[in-house]
Design a protein around this motif. Structure first.
Motif, short mmCIF file in Angstrom:
data_model
loop_
_atom_site.label_atom_id
_atom_site.label_comp_id
_atom_site.label_asym_id
_atom_site.label_seq_id
_atom_site.Cartn_x
_atom_site.Cartn_y
_atom_site.Cartn_z
N LYS A 4 56.39 85.31 32.83
CA LYS A 4 55.74 84.07 32.40
C LYS A 4 55.71 83.99 30.87
O LYS A 4 55.38 84.96 30.19
CB LYS A 4 54.31 84.02 32.95
CG LYS A 4 53.51 82.82 32.53
CD LYS A 4 52.13 82.87 33.15
CE LYS A 4 51.23 81.77 32.64
NZ LYS A 4 50.82 81.99 31.24
N LYS A 6 54.40 83.24 27.32
CA LYS A 6 53.05 83.28 26.76
C LYS A 6 52.67 81.90 26.21
O LYS A 6 53.48 81.21 25.60
CB LYS A 6 52.99 84.32 25.64
CG LYS A 6 51.64 84.99 25.51
CD LYS A 6 51.72 86.23 24.65
CE LYS A 6 50.39 86.98 24.69
NZ LYS A 6 50.42 88.19 23.88
N GLN A 7 51.41 81.53 26.44
CA GLN A 7 50.93 80.22 26.01
C GLN A 7 49.80 80.36 24.98
O GLN A 7 48.89 81.17 25.16
CB GLN A 7 50.42 79.42 27.20
CG GLN A 7 51.50 79.07 28.22
CD GLN A 7 50.94 78.28 29.38
OE1 GLN A 7 49.92 78.65 29.98
NE2 GLN A 7 51.57 77.17 29.71
N ARG A 63 36.63 71.30 28.05
CA ARG A 63 36.83 71.84 29.39
C ARG A 63 38.01 71.16 30.09
O ARG A 63 38.73 71.78 30.88
CB ARG A 63 35.55 71.68 30.21
CG ARG A 63 35.52 72.48 31.49
CD ARG A 63 34.15 72.44 32.14
NE ARG A 63 33.15 73.10 31.33
CZ ARG A 63 32.96 74.41 31.29
NH1 ARG A 63 33.74 75.21 32.01
NH2 ARG A 63 32.01 74.94 30.54
N GLY A 66 41.66 72.75 29.99
CA GLY A 66 42.06 73.93 30.77
C GLY A 66 42.44 75.12 29.91
O GLY A 66 43.40 75.84 30.20
N ARG A 68 41.26 77.99 29.58
CA ARG A 68 41.16 79.32 30.20
C ARG A 68 42.51 79.77 30.75
O ARG A 68 42.71 80.95 31.04
CB ARG A 68 40.11 79.34 31.29
CG ARG A 68 40.40 78.46 32.48
CD ARG A 68 39.27 78.51 33.50
NE ARG A 68 39.04 79.87 33.95
CZ ARG A 68 37.99 80.25 34.67
NH1 ARG A 68 37.05 79.36 34.96
NH2 ARG A 68 37.86 81.48 35.07
N ASN A 69 43.45 78.83 30.89
CA ASN A 69 44.78 79.17 31.38
C ASN A 69 45.72 79.65 30.28
O ASN A 69 46.84 80.08 30.57
CB ASN A 69 45.42 77.95 32.07
CG ASN A 69 44.62 77.51 33.29
OD1 ASN A 69 44.17 78.33 34.08
ND2 ASN A 69 44.42 76.21 33.43
N PHE A 70 45.25 79.59 29.03
CA PHE A 70 46.08 80.02 27.90
C PHE A 70 45.83 81.50 27.61
O PHE A 70 44.73 82.02 27.80
CB PHE A 70 45.76 79.18 26.66
CG PHE A 70 46.33 77.79 26.73
CD1 PHE A 70 47.49 77.47 26.03
CD2 PHE A 70 45.72 76.82 27.49
CE1 PHE A 70 48.02 76.19 26.09
CE2 PHE A 70 46.25 75.53 27.58
CZ PHE A 70 47.42 75.22 26.87
N ASP A 71 46.88 82.17 27.15
CA ASP A 71 46.77 83.60 26.83
C ASP A 71 45.92 83.83 25.59
O ASP A 71 45.13 84.77 25.53
CB ASP A 71 48.17 84.20 26.61
CG ASP A 71 49.02 84.11 27.86
OD1 ASP A 71 48.77 84.90 28.79
OD2 ASP A 71 49.91 83.24 27.90
N GLN A 95 34.13 79.29 28.26
CA GLN A 95 35.01 78.74 29.29
C GLN A 95 35.94 79.80 29.88
O GLN A 95 36.78 79.49 30.72
CB GLN A 95 35.81 77.57 28.71
CG GLN A 95 34.95 76.35 28.46
CD GLN A 95 35.72 75.16 27.94
OE1 GLN A 95 36.93 75.07 28.12
NE2 GLN A 95 35.04 74.23 27.31
N VAL A 97 38.11 82.02 28.21
CA VAL A 97 39.35 82.38 27.51
C VAL A 97 39.29 83.87 27.17
O VAL A 97 38.32 84.36 26.60
CB VAL A 97 39.54 81.54 26.23
CG1 VAL A 97 40.78 82.01 25.47
CG2 VAL A 97 39.66 80.07 26.58
N GLN A 98 40.34 84.60 27.54
CA GLN A 98 40.34 86.05 27.37
C GLN A 98 40.47 86.49 25.91
O GLN A 98 39.84 87.46 25.49
CB GLN A 98 41.50 86.66 28.18
CG GLN A 98 41.31 86.54 29.68
CD GLN A 98 40.08 87.30 30.17
OE1 GLN A 98 39.90 88.47 29.88
NE2 GLN A 98 39.22 86.61 30.91
#
Length: 221
Positions: A4, A6-7, A63, A66, A68-71, A95, A97-98
């Motif tokens: 995948k 990276k975003q 919110r 989205g 939280r879907n990003f790296d 939210q 985010v890692q």
């Protein structure tokens, strides 16, 4: 199975934010640029993967993106709005985010960003000053990025004393603890993870990582 891509999401399209977003996109990553100013979003429309005009301090608007879907999410909000920088960092982290990287313009600003959840705080002006100083100090070190207080990533120009030798002959890892990650030649072709038998030529650029004091030793070779 294809890995995948990276975003990255970059919030704040000032000079720093634009530079980060553009560099990541040109490197081949998917990049979302976010700013509340229509003009800035228009400027970035063809320079990144996606753009969104949104107020990053608005929890509902944020919110809906989205994130939280990003790296990685980079908070690059300008120096003139520290409150927005802090609030956005807090909201993004809440939210889920890692990895959140936040730009700070002072030590106190950085401490607050760290307290509200930033995983990494960067100081562009201070860090650029350090890089310029190192570049002036060592004539064949073209660029220098401090990874930690002890280790740095550097672009090292191959001088006459280094040229026409293989990495094995130079033995930089054993002698200096320096790892060569890539070699860029005069045609801007990059050899990533070069083998020990690869010979380097004058004018090539070594992209290497190692301890600060060891990298400086390259100047003496």
């Amino acid at each position: 199975m294809k890995k995948k891509q990276k975003q990255f999401a970059v919030i704040g399209m000032g000079r720093f934010g634009q530079s980060v977003a553009n560099t990541l996109f040109n490197t081949g990553y998917e990049v979302l640029a976010i700013d509340n100013r229509e003009k800035k979003i228009e400027e970035m429309a063809k320079k990144v993967t996606h753009t969104v005009q949104a107020d990053a301090t608005d929890e509902k608007a944020l919110r809906s993106l989205g994130l939280r879907n990003f790296d990685v999410v980079i908070i690059a909000i300008g120096d003139d709005d520290i409150n927005a920088s802090i609030m956005t960092t807090l909201l993004v982290k809440e939210q889920g985010v890692q990895m959140v990287v936040a730009k700070a313009n002072s030590e106190n600003h950085g401490k607050i960003l760290d307290k509200v959840g930033a995983d990494r705080v960067v100081f562009p002006e201070r860090d650029m000053g350090v890089r310029v100083a190192h570049n002036l100090e060592c004539t064949n070190i073209l660029d220098h990025i401090e990874l930690t207080p002890e280790y740095s990533l550097a672009e090292i120009e191959v001088t006459e004393n280094l040229a026409n030798k293989s990495l094995k002959e130079l033995d930089l890892r054993a002698k200096y603890g320096i790892n060569v990650l890539a070699i860029k030649n005069c045609n801007d072709e990059v050899n990533v993870s070069p083998g020990a038998d690869v010979k380097i030529n004058r004018g090539d650029i070594l992209i290497a990582v190692g301890k600060e004091d060891k990298i400086k030793k390259i100047e003496e070779i």
